[in-house]
Scaffold this active site. Structure first.
Site, PDB file in Angstrom:
ATOM      1  N   ARG A  13      56.253  32.176  -1.156  1.00  0.00           N
ATOM      2  CA  ARG A  13      54.922  31.602  -1.408  1.00  0.00           C
ATOM      3  C   ARG A  13      54.375  32.071  -2.757  1.00  0.00           C
ATOM      4  O   ARG A  13      54.292  31.297  -3.704  1.00  0.00           O
ATOM      5  CB  ARG A  13      53.962  31.983  -0.254  1.00  0.00           C
ATOM      6  CG  ARG A  13      52.643  31.228  -0.246  1.00  0.00           C
ATOM      7  CD  ARG A  13      51.627  31.685  -1.247  1.00  0.00           C
ATOM      8  NE  ARG A  13      51.271  33.098  -1.098  1.00  0.00           N
ATOM      9  CZ  ARG A  13      50.507  33.750  -1.951  1.00  0.00           C
ATOM     10  NH1 ARG A  13      50.011  33.140  -3.017  1.00  0.00           N
ATOM     11  NH2 ARG A  13      50.230  35.033  -1.776  1.00  0.00           N
ATOM     12  N   ASP A  14      54.073  33.355  -2.876  1.00  0.00           N
ATOM     13  CA  ASP A  14      53.457  33.833  -4.119  1.00  0.00           C
ATOM     14  C   ASP A  14      54.437  33.686  -5.273  1.00  0.00           C
ATOM     15  O   ASP A  14      54.041  33.425  -6.415  1.00  0.00           O
ATOM     16  CB  ASP A  14      53.041  35.301  -3.964  1.00  0.00           C
ATOM     17  CG  ASP A  14      51.896  35.686  -4.883  1.00  0.00           C
ATOM     18  OD1 ASP A  14      51.517  34.865  -5.735  1.00  0.00           O
ATOM     19  OD2 ASP A  14      51.385  36.810  -4.762  1.00  0.00           O
ATOM     20  N   HIS A 205      48.930  44.697  -2.426  1.00  0.00           N
ATOM     21  CA  HIS A 205      49.581  43.487  -2.969  1.00  0.00           C
ATOM     22  C   HIS A 205      49.462  43.606  -4.489  1.00  0.00           C
ATOM     23  O   HIS A 205      48.476  43.164  -5.072  1.00  0.00           O
ATOM     24  CB  HIS A 205      48.857  42.262  -2.404  1.00  0.00           C
ATOM     25  CG  HIS A 205      49.337  40.934  -2.908  1.00  0.00           C
ATOM     26  ND1 HIS A 205      50.040  40.046  -2.133  1.00  0.00           N
ATOM     27  CD2 HIS A 205      49.198  40.324  -4.105  1.00  0.00           C
ATOM     28  CE1 HIS A 205      50.302  38.950  -2.817  1.00  0.00           C
ATOM     29  NE2 HIS A 205      49.796  39.092  -4.020  1.00  0.00           N
ATOM     30  N   HIS A 207      50.633  43.031  -8.292  1.00  0.00           N
ATOM     31  CA  HIS A 207      51.445  42.314  -9.284  1.00  0.00           C
ATOM     32  C   HIS A 207      51.856  43.325 -10.363  1.00  0.00           C
ATOM     33  O   HIS A 207      51.147  44.302 -10.614  1.00  0.00           O
ATOM     34  CB  HIS A 207      50.658  41.129  -9.852  1.00  0.00           C
ATOM     35  CG  HIS A 207      50.565  39.982  -8.883  1.00  0.00           C
ATOM     36  ND1 HIS A 207      51.330  38.857  -8.984  1.00  0.00           N
ATOM     37  CD2 HIS A 207      49.825  39.822  -7.760  1.00  0.00           C
ATOM     38  CE1 HIS A 207      51.057  38.028  -7.983  1.00  0.00           C
ATOM     39  NE2 HIS A 207      50.135  38.600  -7.219  1.00  0.00           N
ATOM     40  N   CYS A 238      49.882  33.627  -9.961  1.00  0.00           N
ATOM     41  CA  CYS A 238      48.914  32.697  -9.397  1.00  0.00           C
ATOM     42  C   CYS A 238      48.526  31.721 -10.501  1.00  0.00           C
ATOM     43  O   CYS A 238      48.126  32.127 -11.587  1.00  0.00           O
ATOM     44  CB  CYS A 238      47.680  33.450  -8.900  1.00  0.00           C
ATOM     45  SG  CYS A 238      46.366  32.330  -8.407  1.00  0.00           S
ATOM     46  N   ASN A 247      55.115  39.482  -8.702  1.00  0.00           N
ATOM     47  CA  ASN A 247      54.791  40.531  -7.742  1.00  0.00           C
ATOM     48  C   ASN A 247      55.782  41.668  -7.969  1.00  0.00           C
ATOM     49  O   ASN A 247      56.847  41.466  -8.542  1.00  0.00           O
ATOM     50  CB  ASN A 247      55.018  40.023  -6.310  1.00  0.00           C
ATOM     51  CG  ASN A 247      53.889  39.173  -5.818  1.00  0.00           C
ATOM     52  OD1 ASN A 247      53.935  37.968  -5.937  1.00  0.00           O
ATOM     53  ND2 ASN A 247      52.881  39.795  -5.257  1.00  0.00           N
TER      54      ASN A 247
HETATM   55  P1  HMG Z   1      38.561  21.200  -3.649  1.00  0.00           P
HETATM   56  O1  HMG Z   1      39.409  20.334  -4.506  1.00  0.00           O
HETATM   57  O2  HMG Z   1      37.653  22.150  -4.337  1.00  0.00           O
HETATM   58  O3  HMG Z   1      37.653  20.338  -2.727  1.00  0.00           O
HETATM   59  O4  HMG Z   1      39.509  22.015  -2.689  1.00  0.00           O
HETATM   60  P2  HMG Z   1      37.867  19.448  -1.442  1.00  0.00           P
HETATM   61  O5  HMG Z   1      37.845  20.347  -0.248  1.00  0.00           O
HETATM   62  O6  HMG Z   1      36.806  18.412  -1.557  1.00  0.00           O
HETATM   63  O7  HMG Z   1      39.301  18.723  -1.535  1.00  0.00           O
HETATM   64  C1  HMG Z   1      39.699  17.880  -2.578  1.00  0.00           C
HETATM   65  C2  HMG Z   1      40.953  17.121  -2.193  1.00  0.00           C
HETATM   66  O8  HMG Z   1      41.944  18.028  -1.680  1.00  0.00           O
HETATM   67  C3  HMG Z   1      40.700  16.110  -1.078  1.00  0.00           C
HETATM   68  O9  HMG Z   1      41.629  15.058  -1.263  1.00  0.00           O
HETATM   69  C4  HMG Z   1      41.074  16.876   0.166  1.00  0.00           C
HETATM   70  O10 HMG Z   1      41.448  16.057   1.235  1.00  0.00           O
HETATM   71  C5  HMG Z   1      42.278  17.685  -0.331  1.00  0.00           C
HETATM   72  P3  HMG Z   1      41.174  13.657  -1.973  1.00  0.00           P
HETATM   73  O11 HMG Z   1      40.055  13.148  -1.140  1.00  0.00           O
HETATM   74  O12 HMG Z   1      40.748  14.027  -3.380  1.00  0.00           O
HETATM   75  O13 HMG Z   1      42.425  12.835  -1.947  1.00  0.00           O
HETATM   76  N1  HMG Z   1      42.482  18.915   0.446  1.00  0.00           N
HETATM   77  C6  HMG Z   1      43.631  19.224   1.051  1.00  0.00           C
HETATM   78  N2  HMG Z   1      44.823  18.588   1.155  1.00  0.00           N
HETATM   79  C7  HMG Z   1      45.789  19.210   1.869  1.00  0.00           C
HETATM   80  N3  HMG Z   1      45.637  20.429   2.431  1.00  0.00           N
HETATM   81  C8  HMG Z   1      44.475  21.098   2.339  1.00  0.00           C
HETATM   82  C9  HMG Z   1      43.422  20.480   1.631  1.00  0.00           C
HETATM   83  N4  HMG Z   1      42.159  20.871   1.349  1.00  0.00           N
HETATM   84  C10 HMG Z   1      41.592  19.893   0.625  1.00  0.00           C
HETATM   85  N5  HMG Z   1      44.326  22.276   2.909  1.00  0.00           N
HETATM   86  C11 HMG Z   1      40.487  24.006  -1.905  1.00  0.00           C
HETATM   87  C12 HMG Z   1      39.200  23.267  -2.166  1.00  0.00           C
HETATM   88  C13 HMG Z   1      40.160  25.404  -1.453  1.00  0.00           C
HETATM   89  C14 HMG Z   1      41.253  23.274  -0.818  1.00  0.00           C
HETATM   90  C15 HMG Z   1      41.322  24.024  -3.222  1.00  0.00           C
HETATM   91  O14 HMG Z   1      40.568  24.598  -4.238  1.00  0.00           O
HETATM   92  C16 HMG Z   1      42.636  24.742  -3.073  1.00  0.00           C
HETATM   93  O15 HMG Z   1      43.552  24.232  -2.425  1.00  0.00           O
HETATM   94  N6  HMG Z   1      42.761  25.946  -3.636  1.00  0.00           N
HETATM   95  C17 HMG Z   1      43.964  26.745  -3.416  1.00  0.00           C
HETATM   96  C18 HMG Z   1      44.315  27.508  -4.588  1.00  0.00           C
HETATM   97  C19 HMG Z   1      45.590  28.273  -4.351  1.00  0.00           C
HETATM   98  O16 HMG Z   1      46.429  27.944  -3.529  1.00  0.00           O
HETATM   99  N7  HMG Z   1      45.757  29.363  -5.146  1.00  0.00           N
HETATM  100  C20 HMG Z   1      46.921  30.195  -5.083  1.00  0.00           C
HETATM  101  C21 HMG Z   1      46.954  31.082  -3.890  1.00  0.00           C
HETATM  102  S1  HMG Z   1      45.881  32.490  -4.006  1.00  0.00           S
HETATM  103  C22 HMG Z   1      46.836  33.736  -4.751  1.00  0.00           C
HETATM  104  O17 HMG Z   1      47.912  33.466  -5.224  1.00  0.00           O
HETATM  105  C23 HMG Z   1      46.354  35.152  -4.695  1.00  0.00           C
HETATM  106  C24 HMG Z   1      47.100  36.014  -3.658  1.00  0.00           C
HETATM  107  O18 HMG Z   1      48.491  36.049  -3.927  1.00  0.00           O
HETATM  108  C25 HMG Z   1      46.555  37.430  -3.659  1.00  0.00           C
HETATM  109  C26 HMG Z   1      46.505  38.064  -5.055  1.00  0.00           C
HETATM  110  O19 HMG Z   1      47.519  38.090  -5.757  1.00  0.00           O
HETATM  111  O20 HMG Z   1      45.409  38.506  -5.390  1.00  0.00           O
HETATM  112  C27 HMG Z   1      46.916  35.457  -2.238  1.00  0.00           C
HETATM  113 MG    MG Z   2      49.452  37.351  -5.385  1.00  0.00          MG
END
Ligand code: HMG
Ligand code: MG
Length: 284
Positions: A13-14, A205, A207, A238, A247
């Site tokens: 995933r990450d 966690h 990096h 990310c 990581n």
């Molecule tokens: P949004 O775009 O702000 O707003 O999403 P929304 O909720 O209105 O959704 C927009 C569109 O996305 C819509 O589709 C929704 O249906 C669709 P449209 O009408 O435009 O066709 N949608 C989805 N589709 C499928 N699955 C879903 C989903 N949700 C909405 N679950 C949201 C808000 C939070 C969903 C978005 O900003 C998002 O997906 N963000 C995720 C970002 C991400 O994955 N980042 C990486 C992971 S975090 C990380 O790596 C850190 C970590 O490792 C820890 C560390 O290192 O610190 C964990």
């Molecule tokens: Mg991470």
């Protein structure tokens, strides 16, 4: 008897979420099937986030439904909202993770909302997951530094970690998202977090952007943390945190922990096989 430290593998995933090249889900499945033989208890294999935001993770269903399920392994996925929970449930995920930030800049970039709005959203995700007995893990990102807001105040990390824990996250993983943490800042942050969440319910966690992840693991061990996230081959990053590459590499972390006298119950030969496969995916 040697003390146990668990490595939680997050590479599929990450690691893969940040790859610029589209990776076929069959390759992701092949990587996870190798990892399942290595002895992990938990492997994070997918994200059910917006496919427009993170195209590399759009195939979570295919991945979860295609892997060989080892009964001793819990297969985990990130979930940002109720839509994500529905998708994860349909794909028969074993556990989910919600992911908040201790800095508002990163919360806006990653989730499109403030820290407090994200926590409110997660309350309903956690409540719904509980109905189906799906365990929920929580992440706090930017625990020492944020690519948008600069240094993170340790008490904010404490507040967010405690909120996630009180809402029902069985463990809170503390993310040094851009790898800028130093022993002193990691230590100050942990002192605050430990006021609200016991060490047995925390994970590190880290990096490895600045090559300090191993040092930071040592500091967290000294504070009683016994779970660390890592990615085979040092994959990772990310897309919404500029400067957040790999990581800490699972195979290197495992070797260090064993040298330090901890028991990880992982097979180094299988970790090497997975790391080589992961590097192949990264290099095309
Ligand atoms: P949004 O775009 O702000 O707003 O999403 P929304 O909720 O209105 O959704 C927009 C569109 O996305 C819509 O589709 C929704 O249906 C669709 P449209 O009408 O435009 O066709 N949608 C989805 N589709 C499928 N699955 C879903 C989903 N949700 C909405 N679950 C949201 C808000 C939070 C969903 C978005 O900003 C998002 O997906 N963000 C995720 C970002 C991400 O994955 N980042 C990486 C992971 S975090 C990380 O790596 C850190 C970590 O490792 C820890 C560390 O290192 O610190 C964990
Ligand atoms: Mg991470």
């Amino acid at each position: 008897m040697a003390e146990r430290v668990e490595i939680f593998e997050v590479g599929p995933r990450d690691g893969l979420q940040n790859e610029p090249r589209a990776i076929p889900y069959t390759d992701k499945i092949a990587l996870i099937d190798i990892l399942s033989r290595a002895g992990f208890q938990r492997i994070e294999v997918a994200s059910f986030v917006s496919p427009k935001r993170v195209p590399q993770m759009a195939d979570g269903e295919e991945v979860l439904l295609g892997i060989e399920r080892y009964p001793q392994v819990s297969y985990a996925a990130l979930v940002p909202n109720l839509t994500g929970l529905d998708r994860a449930r349909t794909a028969k995920v074993d556990e989910i993770a919600v992911f908040a930030s201790a800095s508002n800049g990163f919360s806006q970039a990653n989730l499109g909302c403030s820290i407090w709005e994200s926590l409110e959203r997660y309350r309903s995700v956690i409540d719904m997951a509980r109905v189906d007995n799906i365990p929920v893990r929580g992440y706090v990102s930017c625990v020492t530094d944020c690519p948008y807001d600069g240094p993170t105040p340790p008490d904010m990390v404490g507040l967010v970690a405690t909120s996630l824990s009180e809402m029902g996250c069985y463990e809170v993983s503390l993310g040094d998202t851009i790898g800028k943490g130093r022993p002193a800042t990691i230590s100050a942050m942990l002192v605050e977090v430990l006021r609200g969440v016991p060490a047995e319910r925390l994970a590190g966690h880290f990096h490895d952007t600045c090559g300090r992840a191993q040092e930071n693991v040592r500091i967290a061990l000294a504070h009683g943390v016994r779970v660390f996230d890592a990615a085979v081959g040092g994959l990772g990053g990310c897309p919404f945190a500029p400067g957040a590459p790999g990581n800490v590499a699972t195979e290197t972390l495992n070797a260090r922990l064993v040298e330090m006298g901890f028991e990880t119950r992982l097979r180094p030969d299988v970790l090497e096989e997975a790391a080589e496969f992961a590097r192949g995916l990264r290099d095309g």
